[in-house]
Enzyme design. Structure first.
Site, PDB file in Angstrom:
ATOM      1  N   ALA A   1      72.506  10.108  77.196  1.00 55.51           N
ATOM      2  CA  ALA A   1      71.421  11.047  76.527  1.00 55.51           C
ATOM      3  C   ALA A   1      71.646  12.578  76.859  1.00 55.51           C
ATOM      4  CB  ALA A   1      70.262  10.636  77.180  1.00 55.51           C
TER       5      ALA A   1
ATOM      6  N   LYS B   1      74.809   1.128  71.495  1.00 52.04           N
ATOM      7  CA  LYS B   1      75.662  -0.056  71.407  1.00 52.04           C
ATOM      8  C   LYS B   1      75.933  -0.649  73.072  1.00 52.04           C
ATOM      9  CE  LYS B   1      78.780   0.541  73.814  1.00 52.04           C
ATOM     10  NZ  LYS B   1      79.343   0.994  75.196  1.00 52.04           N
TER      11      LYS B   1
ATOM     12  N   ARG C   1      75.824   0.653  86.582  1.00 48.43           N
ATOM     13  CA  ARG C   1      75.429  -0.104  85.238  1.00 48.43           C
ATOM     14  C   ARG C   1      76.479  -0.794  84.712  1.00 48.43           C
ATOM     15  NH1 ARG C   1      76.560   1.346  80.383  1.00 48.43           N
ATOM     16  NH2 ARG C   1      77.073   3.271  80.724  1.00 48.43           N
TER      17      ARG C   1
HETATM   18  N1  LIG Z   1      77.961   6.759  79.155  1.00 44.90           N
HETATM   19  C1  LIG Z   1      78.938   6.517  78.058  1.00 44.90           C
HETATM   20  O1  LIG Z   1      80.119   7.145  77.854  1.00 44.90           O
HETATM   21  C2  LIG Z   1      78.363   5.767  76.856  1.00 44.90           C
HETATM   22  C3  LIG Z   1      78.894   5.897  75.753  1.00 44.90           C
HETATM   23  C4  LIG Z   1      78.389   5.275  74.633  1.00 44.90           C
HETATM   24  C5  LIG Z   1      77.327   4.227  74.927  1.00 44.90           C
HETATM   25  N2  LIG Z   1      76.867   4.304  75.889  1.00 44.90           N
HETATM   26  C6  LIG Z   1      75.584   3.402  76.083  1.00 44.90           C
HETATM   27  O2  LIG Z   1      74.552   3.986  76.214  1.00 44.90           O
HETATM   28  C7  LIG Z   1      73.410   3.273  77.243  1.00 44.90           C
HETATM   29  C8  LIG Z   1      73.327   4.132  78.266  1.00 44.90           C
HETATM   30  O3  LIG Z   1      74.514   4.502  78.877  1.00 44.90           O
HETATM   31  P1  LIG Z   1      74.333   5.627  80.125  1.00 44.90           P
HETATM   32  O4  LIG Z   1      75.842   5.798  80.584  1.00 44.90           O
HETATM   33  O5  LIG Z   1      73.732   6.688  79.728  1.00 44.90           O
HETATM   34  O6  LIG Z   1      73.656   4.826  81.233  1.00 44.90           O
HETATM   35  P2  LIG Z   1      72.976   5.442  82.508  1.00 44.90           P
HETATM   36  O7  LIG Z   1      73.500   6.736  82.732  1.00 44.90           O
HETATM   37  O8  LIG Z   1      72.744   4.687  83.580  1.00 44.90           O
HETATM   38  O9  LIG Z   1      71.328   5.769  82.009  1.00 44.90           O
HETATM   39  C9  LIG Z   1      70.578   5.137  81.490  1.00 44.90           C
HETATM   40  C10 LIG Z   1      69.010   5.710  81.405  1.00 44.90           C
HETATM   41  O10 LIG Z   1      68.482   4.587  81.095  1.00 44.90           O
HETATM   42  C11 LIG Z   1      67.030   4.764  81.538  1.00 44.90           C
HETATM   43  N3  LIG Z   1      66.757   3.252  82.150  1.00 44.90           N
HETATM   44  C12 LIG Z   1      65.937   2.499  81.595  1.00 44.90           C
HETATM   45  N4  LIG Z   1      65.854   1.216  82.399  1.00 44.90           N
HETATM   46  C13 LIG Z   1      66.955   1.327  83.336  1.00 44.90           C
HETATM   47  C14 LIG Z   1      67.264   0.471  84.377  1.00 44.90           C
HETATM   48  N5  LIG Z   1      66.640  -0.709  84.496  1.00 44.90           N
HETATM   49  N6  LIG Z   1      68.122   0.905  85.134  1.00 44.90           N
HETATM   50  C15 LIG Z   1      68.616   2.033  85.071  1.00 44.90           C
HETATM   51  N7  LIG Z   1      68.482   2.976  83.982  1.00 44.90           N
HETATM   52  C16 LIG Z   1      67.569   2.432  83.318  1.00 44.90           C
HETATM   53  C17 LIG Z   1      67.370   5.582  82.623  1.00 44.90           C
HETATM   54  O11 LIG Z   1      66.422   6.925  82.271  1.00 44.90           O
HETATM   55  P3  LIG Z   1      64.892   7.268  82.837  1.00 44.90           P
HETATM   56  O12 LIG Z   1      65.102   7.094  84.226  1.00 44.90           O
HETATM   57  O13 LIG Z   1      64.954   8.400  82.451  1.00 44.90           O
HETATM   58  O14 LIG Z   1      64.051   6.285  82.130  1.00 44.90           O
HETATM   59  C18 LIG Z   1      68.652   6.088  82.801  1.00 44.90           C
HETATM   60  O15 LIG Z   1      68.931   7.191  83.145  1.00 44.90           O
HETATM   61  C19 LIG Z   1      74.405   2.003  77.440  1.00 44.90           C
HETATM   62  O16 LIG Z   1      73.867   0.884  76.484  1.00 44.90           O
HETATM   63  C20 LIG Z   1      75.789   2.117  77.162  1.00 44.90           C
HETATM   64  O17 LIG Z   1      76.343   1.174  76.604  1.00 44.90           O
HETATM   65  C21 LIG Z   1      77.147   4.847  77.187  1.00 44.90           C
END
Ligand SMILES: NC(=O)c1ccc[n+]([C@@H]2O[C@H](COP(=O)([O-])OP(=O)(O)OC[C@H]3O[C@@H](n4cnc5c(N)ncnc54)[C@H](OP(=O)(O)O)[C@@H]3O)[C@@H](O)[C@H]2O)c1
Length: 387
Positions: A27, A108, A176
């Site tokens: 995000a 994704k 995650r």
């Molecule tokens: N990181 C990458 O490089 C990347 C690249 C492409 C795609 N993605 C995809 O994007 C998605 C998110 O990845 P991310 O790396 O941004 O993950 P992350 O850093 O763990 O963030 C996920 C966010 O989702 C929210 N959330 C809602 N339910 C949750 C739960 N049960 N446990 C933890 N967080 C929860 C939280 O936001 P709030 O606390 O604000 O609600 C958290 O900050 C995934 O589907 C991943 O496959 C990631």
């Protein structure tokens, strides 16, 4: 106001308002790249925590800061929601936004399995609302160019797609990426990109074989996949969350090859090697050609200080002389990280009154999930100690 295709004025001047659901790593990167979007505004952020929504909103200058996902979904000033939560939450988050009348771009993999994908796709279609999987790689300038090259059949009939994507994500019980509950593991996290690339190039496979090595938390740490396609093409894919790999792809055709350079998820360049169709076999050098080749090599050796470059040039030269192969490199780096190109595609579709993208269609996202299910159903696992 909902932003269903029915209510979208075709006026190109109307700004489309976006909201982000979730405040995690992707995000942040998405919001940072939004500066490159010229035909839409980022107006809202939604988090499970009001404090996180405020911090995120203040950092990126986003005025509407919601302390729950429902508040964001119900915000009348938001037309499209970008869902940036773990894969296991996608289905519930997509349904929440669609039921509130929002168009959705969801990270994704679209969901964690094909059944969930069917349900969200069915809901979007019943509600006449836009939905797309955020497979951002597809919209990068270099991948757009790749599709053009393939459509022109520059490398002939495709026979093989090879790709790998491995990153070393340190094990952490809260991570995650290593959590089964949150939709982690090599296949869902990294393999999703490779399956999507293979699908874009050669479509849906007719046969699927795979082998996985489980990690500490039960999810697959490394997965290898062999896919077969009608017409005799194969794909070999390998993904990992335990070790970094070359992260590149090779498309082998009857008249040449394309190598997509590291990082395959966001490439800036590709190499194209084209064979001379009149010279299918190795042509032995005549004594005269050999001395010409040596003389040219020595000339390069004298004037170049960059040995690596020299080797590349010599290889290209000898490939050309011996096999008639022509090599070239195409460089098209993305602006920023490149996460905004998918936003432009969503905006373009909404303005055109389209319910889905032709470039990343819902049927294709579903078919990729079906392949993932087949990979997992095989259940064939091998443990590191038995390898
Ligand atoms: N990181 C990458 O490089 C990347 C690249 C492409 C795609 N993605 C995809 O994007 C998605 C998110 O990845 P991310 O790396 O941004 O993950 P992350 O850093 O763990 O963030 C996920 C966010 O989702 C929210 N959330 C809602 N339910 C949750 C739960 N049960 N446990 C933890 N967080 C929860 C939280 O936001 P709030 O606390 O604000 O609600 C958290 O900050 C995934 O589907 C991943 O496959 C990631």
């Amino acid at each position: 106001m909902t932003f269903s295709p029915v209510s979208v004025p075709s006026s190109a001047s109307r700004s489309i308002n976006w909201g982000i659901l979730g405040t995690g790593a992707i995000a942040h990167r998405f919001a940072a790249d939004f500066v490159h979007v010229t035909d839409a505004r980022l107006v809202a952020i939604g988090s499970r925590s009001g404090e996180k929504a405020r911090a995120f909103g203040n950092r990126f200058g986003i005025p509407r800061q919601h302390g729950s996902y429902r508040e964001l979904a119900d915000d009348p000033d938001v037309h499209v929601v970008y869902i940036a939560t773990p894969a296991s939450a996608h289905k519930a988050n997509i349904e929440l936004c669609l039921r509130a009348g929002k168009a959705v771009l969801c990270e994704k993999p679209l969901t964690v399995n094909a059944h969930e994908a069917e349900e969200v796709i069915d809901l979007a279609r019943r509600k006449n609302l836009f939905l797309m999987e955020a497979m951002w790689t597809r919209f990068l300038p270099l991948i757009v160019r790749l599709r053009e090259l393939l459509a022109q059949r520059v490398i002939g009939e495709i026979r093989h797609v090879m790709a790998d994507m491995g990153s070393q994500v340190m094990f952490d019980s809260d991570s995650r990426v290593h959590s089964e509950e949150l939709g982690g593991g090599a296949l869902l996290q990294k393999g999703a990109y490779l399956l999507s690339l293979a699908s874009m190039i050669v479509g849906s496979p007719t046969s699927v074989k795979s082998l996985s090595v489980p990690g500490k938390a039960g999810v697959d740490e490394h997965t290898g996949v062999l896919l077969g396609y009608s017409g005799g093409c194969l794909a070999t894919l390998w993904c990992s969350v335990g070790v970094r790999s070359g992260r590149q792809g090779t498309i082998v055709g009857t008249q040449g090859q394309i190598v997509i350079h590291d990082p395959i998820v966001c490439p800036s360049s590709l190499s194209l090697r084209l064979y001379d169709s009149r010279r299918r076999h190795y042509a032995p050098l005549t004594a005269e050609a050999e001395s010409r080749l040596k003389a040219r090599f020595l000339r390069y050796a004298k004037c170049s200080r960059l040995i690596r470059k020299l080797r590349e040039r010599f290889r290209a030269l000898s490939d050309r002389i011996l096999y008639g192969i022509r090599s070239s490199t195409i460089c098209l780096p993305p602006m920023g990280e490149g996460l905004h190109y998918q936003v432009s595609e969503v905006n373009r579709c909404l303005r055109a009154g389209k319910l889905e993208s032709d470039i990343m269609s819902l049927d294709e996202s579903h078919s990729i999930m079906v392949t993932m299910d087949r990979i997992r159903e095989q259940g064939e696992k091998t443990h590191a100690e038995t390898l």
